[in-house]
Design a protein around this motif. Structure first.
Motif, PDB file in Angstrom:
ATOM      1  N   ASP A 229       0.663  -1.247  -0.072  1.00 48.91           N
ATOM      2  CA  ASP A 229      -0.094   0.010  -0.128  1.00 48.91           C
ATOM      3  C   ASP A 229       0.892   1.141  -0.052  1.00 48.91           C
ATOM      4  O   ASP A 229       0.346   2.205  -0.274  1.00 48.91           O
ATOM      5  CB  ASP A 229      -0.945   0.064   1.156  1.00 48.91           C
ATOM      6  N   TRP A 230       2.140   1.035   0.306  1.00 44.31           N
ATOM      7  CA  TRP A 230       2.921   2.089   0.340  1.00 44.31           C
ATOM      8  C   TRP A 230       4.325   1.879  -0.066  1.00 44.31           C
ATOM      9  O   TRP A 230       4.815   0.594  -0.104  1.00 44.31           O
ATOM     10  CB  TRP A 230       3.056   2.770   1.822  1.00 44.31           C
TER      11      TRP A 230
ATOM     12  N   GLN B 245       2.185   6.787  -1.014  1.00 42.60           N
ATOM     13  CA  GLN B 245       1.110   6.259  -0.108  1.00 42.60           C
ATOM     14  C   GLN B 245      -0.048   5.736  -1.152  1.00 42.60           C
ATOM     15  O   GLN B 245      -1.153   5.223  -0.667  1.00 42.60           O
ATOM     16  CB  GLN B 245       0.871   6.805   0.967  1.00 42.60           C
ATOM     17  N   SER B 246       0.138   6.110  -2.529  1.00 42.44           N
ATOM     18  CA  SER B 246      -0.880   5.755  -3.285  1.00 42.44           C
ATOM     19  C   SER B 246      -0.330   4.918  -4.624  1.00 42.44           C
ATOM     20  O   SER B 246       0.843   5.139  -4.943  1.00 42.44           O
ATOM     21  CB  SER B 246      -1.830   7.207  -3.851  1.00 42.44           C
ATOM     22  N   SER B 247      -1.401   4.208  -5.379  1.00 42.65           N
ATOM     23  CA  SER B 247      -0.781   3.300  -6.305  1.00 42.65           C
ATOM     24  C   SER B 247      -0.300   4.002  -7.495  1.00 42.65           C
ATOM     25  O   SER B 247       0.526   3.427  -8.261  1.00 42.65           O
ATOM     26  CB  SER B 247      -1.890   2.400  -6.833  1.00 42.65           C
ATOM     27  N   ASP B 248      -0.625   5.304  -7.725  1.00 39.37           N
ATOM     28  CA  ASP B 248      -0.275   5.995  -8.990  1.00 39.37           C
ATOM     29  C   ASP B 248       0.134   7.377  -8.350  1.00 39.37           C
ATOM     30  O   ASP B 248      -0.577   8.273  -8.486  1.00 39.37           O
ATOM     31  CB  ASP B 248      -1.369   6.190  -9.859  1.00 39.37           C
ATOM     32  N   SER B 249       1.528   7.433  -8.146  1.00 35.08           N
ATOM     33  CA  SER B 249       1.896   9.007  -7.473  1.00 35.08           C
ATOM     34  C   SER B 249       3.182   9.247  -8.331  1.00 35.08           C
ATOM     35  O   SER B 249       4.155   8.781  -8.938  1.00 35.08           O
ATOM     36  CB  SER B 249       2.506   8.703  -5.999  1.00 35.08           C
TER      37      SER B 249
END
Length: 200
Positions: free
Chosen positions: A127-128, A150-154
Motif C-alpha cells: 500500500d506504500w 502512499q497511493s498506487s499512482d503517484s
C-alpha cells in the motif's frame, strides 16, 4: 426580587464561558496562521535557494573558465522499469561526463550539487513505498533524501542542493516492488571545493 441575585452570577458565568470560547477560538486561529506562515516561509526559502543556484550556474557559464577542465560536471539519467525490494535501481547515464558504476553515480569532486528527480510510481504489492536516495562514503552509507509514496499512482518530485564528497557513490532504492515510469534524475556540480576528477 429574591431570584435576582441568583440570576446575576449565572449571567456572569455565561459571559465568562463565552469569553473563554472566543479566546480559545482566537488561539486556534492564531496557531493555524503561524503554521501557514511557517509553511509559506519554508517554501519561499526553498525557491530562493533554487533560484540562487540557477543564477550561480548562469554566471558560471558566462564567465571564461580558469580551471583545468572546461566541462561542467553533470549527469542526466532516465529510467523506466521495475524496482525490486532491497536492490538498488540499475541507473545508466543518458547524458553527461559523470561516471556510473554498477548503477551508482560516482561523485568526482567535493562540493555543492543541484539534485533534481521526478518520476511516476505504480505500486504492485504494498500500500506504500519508500524511495531513498542513498550516499555511500567508503564503507558507511547514509540517507540523503527519502519520500513515502502512499497511493498506487503517484508522482515523486525532488529539487534540492546537497553537499557531496569525492568518490562517494549515489544510489536509488525502494523498500518494495514497484513499476517506475519516466524517472528523470539530474545531478549538477554547482560549487566545487576540491576537484580533480582524473585522479584515483
Amino acid at each position: 426580587m429574591e431570584g435576582q441575585p441568583d440570576a446575576e452570577p449565572g449571567a456572569a458565568e455565561q459571559m465568562h464561558n463565552q469569553r473563554e470560547a472566543v479566546e480559545d477560538g482566537w488561539m486556534l486561529w492564531q496557531g493555524g496562521q503561524v503554521r501557514n506562515t511557517l509553511h509559506l516561509v519554508s517554501a519561499v526559502a526553498q525557491w530562493i535557494l533554487l533560484l540562487a543556484c540557477l543564477i550561480y550556474l548562469g554566471i558560471d557559464f558566462l564567465q571564461p573558465s580558469t580551471t583545468q577542465s572546461d566541462k561542467v560536471l553533470w549527469t542526466h539519467i532516465r529510467y523506466t522499469g521495475r524496482s525490486t525490494r532491497g536492490v538498488a535501481m540499475n541507473l545508466t547515464a543518458e547524458l553527461g561526463p559523470m561516471q556510473i558504476r554498477n548503477g551508482s553515480i560516482v561523485i568526482p569532486c567535493d562540493g555543492l550539487y543541484l539534485v533534481s528527480l521526478k518520476s511516476f510510481i505504480y505500486l504492485e504489492e504494498e500500500d506504500w513505498l519508500k524511495l531513498t536516495l542513498q550516499g555511500t562514503h567508503k564503507t558507511s552509507s547514509s540517507t540523503l533524501w527519502e519520500q513515502i509514496v502512499q497511493s498506487s499512482d503517484s508522482t515523486v518530485n525532488l529539487t534540492t542542493v546537497l553537499y557531496l564528497f569525492r568518490q562517494d557513490s549515489i544510489t536509488l532504492w525502494t523498500n518494495s516492488n514497484a513499476n517506475i515510469s519516466d524517472l528523470s534524475f539530474s545531478l549538477v556540480l554547482i560549487s566545487p571545493l576540491y576537484c580533480n576528477p582524473n585522479s584515483n
